[in-house]
Design a protein around this motif. Structure first.
Motif, PDB file in Angstrom:
ATOM      1  N   ARG A  18      35.736  22.763  48.839  1.00 53.27           N
ATOM      2  CA  ARG A  18      36.675  23.271  49.844  1.00 53.27           C
ATOM      3  C   ARG A  18      36.158  22.984  51.247  1.00 53.27           C
ATOM      4  O   ARG A  18      34.966  22.757  51.451  1.00 53.27           O
ATOM      5  CB  ARG A  18      36.926  24.767  49.658  1.00 53.27           C
ATOM      6  N   VAL A  19      37.063  23.026  52.195  1.00 50.30           N
ATOM      7  CA  VAL A  19      36.724  22.780  53.603  1.00 50.30           C
ATOM      8  C   VAL A  19      37.326  23.887  54.442  1.00 50.30           C
ATOM      9  O   VAL A  19      38.540  24.136  54.388  1.00 50.30           O
ATOM     10  CB  VAL A  19      37.253  21.416  54.084  1.00 50.30           C
ATOM     11  N   GLU A  20      36.488  24.576  55.201  1.00 46.22           N
ATOM     12  CA  GLU A  20      36.949  25.629  56.092  1.00 46.22           C
ATOM     13  C   GLU A  20      36.168  25.574  57.391  1.00 46.22           C
ATOM     14  O   GLU A  20      34.932  25.504  57.373  1.00 46.22           O
ATOM     15  CB  GLU A  20      36.785  27.005  55.443  1.00 46.22           C
ATOM     16  N   LYS A  21      36.884  25.574  58.503  1.00 44.77           N
ATOM     17  CA  LYS A  21      36.289  25.602  59.836  1.00 44.77           C
ATOM     18  C   LYS A  21      35.258  24.495  60.027  1.00 44.77           C
ATOM     19  O   LYS A  21      34.172  24.713  60.570  1.00 44.77           O
ATOM     20  CB  LYS A  21      35.657  26.973  60.100  1.00 44.77           C
ATOM     21  N   GLY A  22      35.580  23.311  59.551  1.00 44.92           N
ATOM     22  CA  GLY A  22      34.727  22.155  59.766  1.00 44.92           C
ATOM     23  C   GLY A  22      33.512  22.067  58.870  1.00 44.92           C
ATOM     24  O   GLY A  22      32.642  21.220  59.088  1.00 44.92           O
ATOM     25  N   VAL A  23      33.434  22.921  57.852  1.00 44.98           N
ATOM     26  CA  VAL A  23      32.296  22.920  56.934  1.00 44.98           C
ATOM     27  C   VAL A  23      32.786  22.592  55.519  1.00 44.98           C
ATOM     28  O   VAL A  23      33.688  23.258  54.994  1.00 44.98           O
ATOM     29  CB  VAL A  23      31.570  24.277  56.933  1.00 44.98           C
ATOM     30  N   VAL A  24      32.186  21.576  54.921  1.00 47.69           N
ATOM     31  CA  VAL A  24      32.483  21.226  53.535  1.00 47.69           C
ATOM     32  C   VAL A  24      31.506  21.986  52.649  1.00 47.69           C
ATOM     33  O   VAL A  24      30.289  21.934  52.851  1.00 47.69           O
ATOM     34  CB  VAL A  24      32.320  19.711  53.294  1.00 47.69           C
ATOM     35  N   THR A  25      32.023  22.706  51.664  1.00 45.55           N
ATOM     36  CA  THR A  25      31.167  23.395  50.705  1.00 45.55           C
ATOM     37  C   THR A  25      31.625  23.053  49.295  1.00 45.55           C
ATOM     38  O   THR A  25      32.816  22.869  49.047  1.00 45.55           O
ATOM     39  CB  THR A  25      31.204  24.926  50.887  1.00 45.55           C
ATOM     40  N   GLY A  26      30.694  22.975  48.405  1.00 42.23           N
ATOM     41  CA  GLY A  26      31.023  22.656  47.023  1.00 42.23           C
ATOM     42  C   GLY A  26      30.081  23.361  46.069  1.00 42.23           C
ATOM     43  O   GLY A  26      28.924  23.651  46.405  1.00 42.23           O
ATOM     44  N   THR A  27      30.581  23.659  44.891  1.00 43.33           N
ATOM     45  CA  THR A  27      29.762  24.262  43.847  1.00 43.33           C
ATOM     46  C   THR A  27      30.028  23.560  42.527  1.00 43.33           C
ATOM     47  O   THR A  27      31.154  23.168  42.238  1.00 43.33           O
ATOM     48  CB  THR A  27      30.051  25.761  43.683  1.00 43.33           C
ATOM     49  N   VAL A  28      28.980  23.406  41.752  1.00 44.67           N
ATOM     50  CA  VAL A  28      29.078  22.898  40.387  1.00 44.67           C
ATOM     51  C   VAL A  28      28.376  23.902  39.493  1.00 44.67           C
ATOM     52  O   VAL A  28      27.241  24.306  39.776  1.00 44.67           O
ATOM     53  CB  VAL A  28      28.408  21.517  40.236  1.00 44.67           C
ATOM     54  N   SER A  29      29.036  24.346  38.428  1.00 48.96           N
ATOM     55  CA  SER A  29      28.409  25.277  37.498  1.00 48.96           C
ATOM     56  C   SER A  29      28.449  24.697  36.088  1.00 48.96           C
ATOM     57  O   SER A  29      29.424  24.048  35.698  1.00 48.96           O
ATOM     58  CB  SER A  29      29.106  26.640  37.525  1.00 48.96           C
ATOM     59  N   LEU A  30      27.375  24.919  35.346  1.00 49.96           N
ATOM     60  CA  LEU A  30      27.233  24.399  33.989  1.00 49.96           C
ATOM     61  C   LEU A  30      26.977  25.558  33.046  1.00 49.96           C
ATOM     62  O   LEU A  30      26.048  26.351  33.251  1.00 49.96           O
ATOM     63  CB  LEU A  30      26.060  23.407  33.913  1.00 49.96           C
ATOM     64  N   ASP A  31      27.783  25.670  31.999  1.00 50.94           N
ATOM     65  CA  ASP A  31      27.628  26.744  31.033  1.00 50.94           C
ATOM     66  C   ASP A  31      26.430  26.495  30.111  1.00 50.94           C
ATOM     67  O   ASP A  31      25.824  25.420  30.109  1.00 50.94           O
ATOM     68  CB  ASP A  31      28.906  26.887  30.205  1.00 50.94           C
ATOM     69  N   ASP A  70      29.489  27.687  21.442  1.00 49.06           N
ATOM     70  CA  ASP A  70      28.900  28.181  22.690  1.00 49.06           C
ATOM     71  C   ASP A  70      29.776  27.756  23.861  1.00 49.06           C
ATOM     72  O   ASP A  70      30.737  26.994  23.706  1.00 49.06           O
ATOM     73  CB  ASP A  70      27.485  27.637  22.868  1.00 49.06           C
ATOM     74  N   SER A  71      29.447  28.244  25.034  1.00 50.14           N
ATOM     75  CA  SER A  71      30.201  27.892  26.232  1.00 50.14           C
ATOM     76  C   SER A  71      29.874  26.462  26.642  1.00 50.14           C
ATOM     77  O   SER A  71      28.712  26.062  26.624  1.00 50.14           O
ATOM     78  CB  SER A  71      29.878  28.865  27.362  1.00 50.14           C
ATOM     79  N   ASP A  72      30.876  25.709  26.996  1.00 48.63           N
ATOM     80  CA  ASP A  72      30.691  24.277  27.260  1.00 48.63           C
ATOM     81  C   ASP A  72      31.410  23.825  28.518  1.00 48.63           C
ATOM     82  O   ASP A  72      31.753  22.657  28.657  1.00 48.63           O
ATOM     83  CB  ASP A  72      31.200  23.460  26.062  1.00 48.63           C
ATOM     84  N   GLN A  73      31.620  24.743  29.446  1.00 52.22           N
ATOM     85  CA  GLN A  73      32.432  24.410  30.618  1.00 52.22           C
ATOM     86  C   GLN A  73      31.602  23.885  31.782  1.00 52.22           C
ATOM     87  O   GLN A  73      30.508  24.367  32.068  1.00 52.22           O
ATOM     88  CB  GLN A  73      33.232  25.629  31.078  1.00 52.22           C
ATOM     89  N   ILE A  74      32.178  22.890  32.452  1.00 48.56           N
ATOM     90  CA  ILE A  74      31.664  22.364  33.714  1.00 48.56           C
ATOM     91  C   ILE A  74      32.735  22.619  34.768  1.00 48.56           C
ATOM     92  O   ILE A  74      33.897  22.242  34.570  1.00 48.56           O
ATOM     93  CB  ILE A  74      31.366  20.864  33.626  1.00 48.56           C
ATOM     94  N   THR A  75      32.360  23.251  35.868  1.00 47.05           N
ATOM     95  CA  THR A  75      33.325  23.577  36.913  1.00 47.05           C
ATOM     96  C   THR A  75      32.874  22.978  38.241  1.00 47.05           C
ATOM     97  O   THR A  75      31.707  23.125  38.624  1.00 47.05           O
ATOM     98  CB  THR A  75      33.486  25.101  37.066  1.00 47.05           C
ATOM     99  N   LEU A  76      33.795  22.311  38.905  1.00 46.80           N
ATOM    100  CA  LEU A  76      33.547  21.749  40.236  1.00 46.80           C
ATOM    101  C   LEU A  76      34.588  22.295  41.193  1.00 46.80           C
ATOM    102  O   LEU A  76      35.784  22.278  40.894  1.00 46.80           O
ATOM    103  CB  LEU A  76      33.622  20.228  40.200  1.00 46.80           C
ATOM    104  N   ASP A  77      34.123  22.783  42.336  1.00 50.75           N
ATOM    105  CA  ASP A  77      35.043  23.285  43.346  1.00 50.75           C
ATOM    106  C   ASP A  77      34.573  22.813  44.716  1.00 50.75           C
ATOM    107  O   ASP A  77      33.413  23.022  45.080  1.00 50.75           O
ATOM    108  CB  ASP A  77      35.101  24.817  43.315  1.00 50.75           C
TER     109      ASP A  77
END
Length: 588
Positions: A555-568, A546-553
């Motif tokens: 980034r910072v744009e125009k003074g805003v920190v954004t992040g995403t975490v996805s779990l398969d 099965d899918s077993d990936q964990i992804t973390l991203d």
């Protein structure tokens, strides 16, 4: 009654006031809210997790549902639940809003079923003689555990608060009496329809307001530092290093609590695809050190932007992260204390000769100086690619920017003289004009390297003027040479952290390590190892095929920190198996 929200994750973004006579929440205090869409949503998510498991494990759903229902008596499961952290009190208190269900018995008041359930959990409630919608809560088994319960009939919500300090009861009573609609100021979270949302907000942003929050945080820092005690067999240097690391974590927490404008995290479970995700965003109050730190992101080109992800990679990491003044200072202190601790360990060694100890200390000093020079640049830039083969071996390459890296050409030979069976072959290969040295460490010389790369694994170190390259495992050397040869121009990107991790190969690697590790001496240690073994087995079964990936991203744009975490899906299935195991061990 804090257990009434078993699904909620309480973030430790909290400041504490030093004086009881202050209001529980003044304008300068941070508002910290945790919002869950309700018990119906919780059951749906939990059922979806259990449905991914085996038929035998799915039998636990009855126990889990009964457990949730036990807390839901008197509560409308279709509407949101909210908890706020009162950052203006010592000890910290929590206000919880629950939506009330219409009583089945029409003769009963709206609050009665919920009060009956509180009583079942040992909390008696007595109506206030001056306010028919307000009740005093008391724990029958602990007289110090008291609080207030209030019903808001028009909104069909109840809110309650508990404290272990009776001096706060007057303040808490006033706070509950003034409380209004629990959904209005968390409308942005509710509009996104997450499985759970956590929000920290500072609306008061003057220098005076920040100073008050910083003063309040001092009490939290004091209390936290008091928990760090020297262990009986712990060296003083190790103890000082542990204290410093906690201080540095508190520095980060203080800056967030004092200088952040908004920190919001939201997590969701995709019931259709059986995946999970979490997103977060953060902004800072202008003209603060946090704002300056955020603005520094995306300014430094990524030296390894042209390096492609390796096919079949189980770990793909990209890091291009600025290090501001506070973090530089803390990193330097950590390195200094680390050197002191390792020097003590070297001196205490009974296996090393005096000459080996001297070489080891010189090598350590040289490596730390290179790292310190990198920190002084104000940015850390690195990449890693690790590809497993069908034997469970990893071919790994990576690199890190390091001004003055060429000094390693003089430092690495010291490794051969730092311990028996350490081997160093200088200029074993070459990539263009970059010399590549081969290193093989004696078993046990650095336990962490043994665990990550394998015992007596050949490591290749490429030393450029401003980069250090590393390779290990089958085909690692050729992959590193190809990466060096194809390295393109640096490029600016808003992404500061990107990680793609295939979990199954690493769990199998941990299982392989465990087979050759000490099982423990005491019964407690042996049971801990058996528990870890059961957890690894569940993870392997959950992720195989099965899918077993964990992804973390991040980034910072125009003074805003954004992040995403996805779990398969395989990761989500593992969570379901762990939930079933918890139920069997605790609820059966």
């Amino acid at each position: 009654m804090n257990r009434i929200l078993p699904a909620l994750i309480l973030a430790s973004f909290a400041g504490i006031s030093l004086q009881h006579e202050l209001k529980a929440q003044e304008a300068h205090h941070s508002r910290i809210s945790i919002v869950h869409p309700g018990f119906d949503f919780l059951k749906a998510d939990t059922k979806a997790l259990i449905d991914l498991t085996t038929a035998e494990e799915q039998k636990q759903w009855v126990n889990i549902q009964d457990y949730i229902d036990m807390f839901q008596i008197g509560i409308d499961g279709s509407r949101p639940v909210r908890m706020d952290v009162l950052t203006g009190l010592v000890p910290t208190a929590y206000v919880t809003w629950v939506p009330l269900a219409p009583p089945e018995d029409k003769k009963k008041a709206l609050i009665d079923e919920f009060r009956d359930n509180l009583n079942a959990f040992g909390y008696g409630t007595t109506r206030d003689p001056q306010d028919r919608n307000l009740y005093r809560m008391e724990n029958a088994e602990d007289e110090a555990d008291t609080g207030w319960l209030r019903v808001i009939p028009d909104l069909r919500y109840a809110l309650f608060v508990q404290t272990m300090d009776k001096q706060d009861m007057v303040i808490l009573k006033q706070l509950l009496q003034k409380a209004g609609d629990p959904l209005s100021d968390v409308a942005d979270i509710l509009a996104a329809k997450p499985g759970i949302g956590v929000e920290g907000v500072n609306t008061a942003d003057t220098a005076a307001d920040q100073a008050k929050r910083r003063e309040a945080f001092a009490e939290l820092r004091k209390t936290s530092m008091e928990t760090i005690q020297k262990r009986p067999e712990e060296a003083t240097t190790e103890y000082e290093l542990r204290k410093a690391l906690l201080e540095h974590q508190l520095d980060e927490g203080e800056r967030l609590m004092v200088e952040a404008r908004l920190i919001r995290m939201m997590g969701s479970l995709d019931l259709k695809n059986h995946t999970a995700s979490m997103g977060f965003t953060a902004t800072a109050i202008p003209s603060t050190s946090l704002a300056a730190s955020i603005e520094s992101f995306g300014q430094q080109p990524d030296a390894f932007a042209s390096v492609a992800k390796s096919p079949g990679s189980a770990l793909s990491l990209r890091l291009n992260h600025p290090i501001d003044a506070m973090r530089q200072e803390n990193a330097m202190e950590t390195l200094s204390l680390t050197k002191m601790d390792i020097d003590v360990r070297i001196d205490a060694s009974k296996e090393m000769t005096a000459a080996e100890k001297d070489s080891a200390k010189k090598m350590l000093s040289g490596i730390l100086e290179v790292i310190q020079d990198g920190i002084r640049t104000g940015n850390v830039n690195a990449f890693v690619e690790s590809v497993p083969n069908d034997k469970g071996e990893f071919s790994t390459i990576g690199a890190v920017s390091a001004p003055g890296a060429s000094r390693l050409n003089d430092i690495l030979p010291l490794l051969a003289n730092s311990g028996k069976d350490n081997m160093v072959q200088m200029n074993a290969d070459k990539a263009g004009d970059i010399p590549i040295h081969k290193v093989q460490l004696a078993e046990g010389f650095v336990t962490l390297i043994d665990r990550i790369f394998g015992v007596k694994q050949e490591l290749y170190v490429g030393v450029a003027e401003s980069h250090v390259w590393l390779a290990s495992g089958p085909g690692g050397l050729e992959s590193m040479k190809n990466a060096i040869g194809s390295l393109g121009a640096a490029a600016v990107s808003p992404t500061c952290i990107h990680i793609e991790l295939k979990a199954l190969p690493w769990v199998r690697h941990l299982e392989k390590i465990a087979k050759t590790s000490d099982e423990g001496k005491t019964l407690e240690e042996k049971e801990q190892q058996r528990s870890l073994k059961r957890t690894r087995d569940r993870a392997i079964i959950a992720m195989e095929g099965d899918s077993d990936q964990i992804t973390l991203d991040v980034r910072v744009e125009k003074g805003v920190v954004t992040g995403t975490v996805s779990l398969d899906r395989g990761i989500v299935r593992f969570a379901g198996k762990m939930l079933a195991a918890f139920s069997k061990e605790n609820l059966d």
